[in-house]
Structures are given as C-alpha cells and as structure tokens.
Design an enzyme around this catalytic site. Structure first.
Site, PDB file in Angstrom:
ATOM      1  CB  SER A 131      -0.905   0.022   1.230  1.00 50.40           C
ATOM      2  OG  SER A 131      -1.714   1.184   1.221  1.00 50.40           O
ATOM      3  CD  GLU A 182      -4.311  -2.302 -14.798  1.00 50.55           C
ATOM      4  OE1 GLU A 182      -5.279  -1.956 -15.492  1.00 50.55           O
ATOM      5  OE2 GLU A 182      -3.254  -2.755 -15.273  1.00 50.55           O
ATOM      6  CG  ASP A 196      -9.449  -4.242  -2.598  1.00 50.51           C
ATOM      7  OD1 ASP A 196      -8.834  -3.172  -2.793  1.00 50.51           O
ATOM      8  OD2 ASP A 196     -10.478  -4.542  -3.211  1.00 50.51           O
ATOM      9  CG  PHE A 247      -8.045   7.102   5.462  1.00 48.43           C
ATOM     10  CD1 PHE A 247      -8.215   6.313   4.336  1.00 48.43           C
ATOM     11  CD2 PHE A 247      -7.702   6.480   6.648  1.00 48.43           C
ATOM     12  CE1 PHE A 247      -8.049   4.939   4.393  1.00 48.43           C
ATOM     13  CE2 PHE A 247      -7.516   5.104   6.717  1.00 48.43           C
ATOM     14  CZ  PHE A 247      -7.693   4.329   5.580  1.00 48.43           C
ATOM     15  N   GLY A 248     -10.778   8.629   3.865  1.00 48.78           N
ATOM     16  CA  GLY A 248     -11.815   7.998   3.054  1.00 48.78           C
ATOM     17  C   GLY A 248     -13.204   8.470   3.431  1.00 48.78           C
ATOM     18  CE  LYS A 285     -10.991   4.064  10.808  1.00 48.02           C
ATOM     19  NZ  LYS A 285     -10.347   4.858   9.761  1.00 48.02           N
ATOM     20  CG  HIS A 294     -13.220  -1.911   7.554  1.00 50.79           C
ATOM     21  ND1 HIS A 294     -13.124  -0.703   8.221  1.00 50.79           N
ATOM     22  CD2 HIS A 294     -12.702  -1.685   6.313  1.00 50.79           C
ATOM     23  CE1 HIS A 294     -12.584   0.198   7.423  1.00 50.79           C
ATOM     24  NE2 HIS A 294     -12.312  -0.371   6.269  1.00 50.79           N
TER      25      HIS A 294
END
Length: 195
Positions: A8, A38, A67, A152-153, A175, A180
């Site tokens: 990452s 990719e 992911d 973030f996100g 967190k 997750h």
C-alpha cells in the site's frame, strides 16, 4: 522480528496496520520503489491477492495487502471495490464522498445502511499457493454530511451506532480496535502466530 512488505501507498492504511501489527516489522512497498498494482479484480479478495503477489514478487519478502471499501445497500453495494476511485482515478476523499452523497440524496435516513469491508491477504512468497485470507466487516449508516476530522476515506460520513458518532470522530486508538481493518488484522495476527 520478521519483515513484511505492506502492499500500500495509502498513508492512512499504513498507520492503522503498523499500529495493530506491532510484533512485525512492516515495510511500506514505497520503501522498495514498488508501484501500486493494477486493481483489476471484481472482488475485494481478488484485488488483495493481486496486490500481495505484486509486492512479494518485487520485494522478495512476505507481503500483506488489503482491499477494502464501503458497501451501501441502497446503491446495490456501490461503491464497493472502486471505493477509492468512485469519483474517478485520483479522486480526493471529498470528491468520493460528494459523489456518494449525491447518489443517495433521495434515500431516507432509515435506509442508508452500509458497511466497511476489509479483506486482508498474507503471502509467504509470490508463488504462495495457500495465502492466508481474513475478512472484517464494520456495520454503520451513511450520514447526510461530513462530521469529524480523524481517519480518511468515507470516515466522516460513516455513522457508528455503538459510539453515537462518525468514524471520523473516533480516536484513532479506538478505531484501530473496532474497524473492519482492525477485525481483519486481528484475525490475520492470530493466524500468523501459527505460521
């Protein structure tokens, strides 16, 4: 202490993973000048395996990849595997949030169920035929606007019912025990102790 390459370049992910996997020396793939793989898979599992294999191949070390993304019921699971690029390649977190809020603007608050999904993959080497695969799921709801500045996100619009706040209002150390990614990493940590 074993060295593991983290597939990452996302600084938020790197911080979270390093905070949880404290017994391993986690080296970001950028340290080896490895570009992002990719993401051509149609599922979180496929993309995590692609990324882990890519990092292991180019570093010669074991690799961890995740992911993850946001799945919104009212949008038939979107943004899903394209969560990071929902508003286009290179889109900012806010651009992705804006597109999501636009897509569900007519959805009643009671029907804004969503969850963050994280699939974590550990590959011992690039040809590992039996990678360790774990998953974490974090249930929540989509807020109508941003609240909070941590994370973030999609964190600012993800409501965490148990704590009555958005994910972006949670202290990072909390967190990192309930998200997750934390769930998937905790499961991975348990399996790594048996390797």
């Amino acid at each position: 202490m074993s060295q593991i390459v983290l597939a990452s370049s996302n600084q938020g992910k790197i911080r979270e993973i390093q905070a949880i996997l404290q017994n391993q020396q986690i080296l970001p793939q950028g340290q080896f000048n490895i570009s992002d793989a990719e993401e051509i898979g149609s599922t979180f599992i496929e993309n995590a395996i692609i990324k882990a294999r890519h990092a292991a191949t180019h570093s010669g070390l074991p690799a961890i990849a995740d992911d993850s993304g946001l799945v919104v019921d009212a949008l038939n699971g979107a943004p899903g595997v394209i969560s990071a690029r929902y508003a286009g390649m290179g889109a900012s977190d806010q651009a992705n949030i804006d597109k999501l809020l636009q897509a569900i603007q007519d959805v009643p608050a009671t029907q804004r169920n969503a969850r963050f999904i994280c699939v974590m993959v550990y590959m011992r080497h690039s040809l590992d035929p039996t990678p360790i695969v774990t998953q974490g799921v974090w249930e929540g709801h989509i807020l109508p606007h941003n609240i909070g500045s941590n994370g973030f996100g999609y964190d600012p619009i993800f409501w965490v019912e148990a704590y009555q706040c958005s994910s972006a209002q949670l202290p990072p150390e909390l967190k990192n025990t309930i998200s997750h990614r934390a769930q998937a990493l905790q499961a991975l940590t348990r399996q790594l102790t048996h390797c």
